[in-house]
Design an enzyme around this catalytic site. Structure first.
Site: not given
Length: 254
Positions: A141-142, A224, A227, A250
């Site tokens: 996702c990062c 974010c 997280c 990240c």
């Protein structure tokens, strides 16, 4: 796909074919030599001197990146090089308080804020990779929402600045003030690497710099919203990031 960002922000086009290589870009060997020499010469120098070296050396092929936890580095460069580009990665998963800092910077500082978005919206990412990718594979996702957009954003620059500090975590304890990033082939400038939290607080108070309101609500490191959690007394400042995983970065700074 073209995205129009908030008032005061730049217009950013996403998904367009890559532009031809810029013939004015300096060779990697030259950039590395510059970084190696500056890393030694500027160790211990005031942040303003490091910032001035960067903007004098790279001109319009230099930018600042900011997560908008605060606007210290953006403000620092606005004083040294008015009109400098400030890149913000708008992941689509930021807290409203973070976006408020971004918009305040764009409205009140002499900088050019570029708000860069991922190639996929959160909904599109959910459709392709399944919902809540951040909870199943935060590294992936990062990469999709931060790492790849940064690579794209930095394409027109030879150097960029961050707000990394050595006292933030053990993984950042050896952060140089200037270094060559071999993966990106660019010079990375960390003008406040040697600052402490107290130094940051003094700068904010002196210049009335915008700060994310979440710090007053128990957050010590802000990313974010899915997280990031509040930290407890005595915890490492970055303990609230990816708390359920063996993860502290990240991927932007490795």
């Amino acid at each position: 796909m073209t995205v129009v960002t908030a008032v005061g922000l730049g217009l950013v086009s996403l998904g367009a074919p890559a532009a031809p290589a810029d013939p004015t870009r300096r060779p990697a060997a030259e950039l590395k030599a510059l970084a190696d020499a500056a890393g030694v010469a500027l160790e211990g120098a005031p942040a303003e001197e490091i910032a001035r070296w960067a903007t004098d050396t790279f001109g319009d092929r230099f930018c600042v990146t900011s997560s908008m936890a605060d606007a210290v580095v953006a403000h620092l460069f606005s004083r040294v090089a008015p009109g400098v580009d400030v890149v913000f990665l708008d992941t689509g998963l930021h807290f409203p308080e973070t976006l408020k800092v971004r918009d305040t910077v764009a409205r009140t500082m002499n900088v050019n804020v570029r708000s860069i978005r991922p190639r996929r919206t959160v909904g599109q990412q959910d459709g392709e990779f399944g919902p809540r990718l951040f909870a199943r594979s935060p590294d992936e996702c990062c990469f999709l929402r931060k790492v790849e957009p940064l690579e794209r954003a930095l394409a027109d620059y030879d150097s960029w600045a961050t707000g990394l500090r050595r006292d933030e975590s053990p993984t950042r304890a050896n952060t140089p003030v200037v270094a060559f990033d071999a993966k990106k082939g660019k010079v990375k400038v960390n003008p406040i690497a040697t600052w402490t939290e107290a130094d940051v607080d003094r700068y904010i108070a002196r210049w009335n710099v915008p700060v994310n309101e979440l710090f007053k609500k128990g957050y010590s490191s802000i990313g974010c919203w899915p997280c990031t959690r509040r930290t407890k007394a005595g915890e490492d400042p970055r303990a609230g990031r990816w708390a359920m995983f063996e993860k502290t970065e990240c991927g932007l700074h490795v």
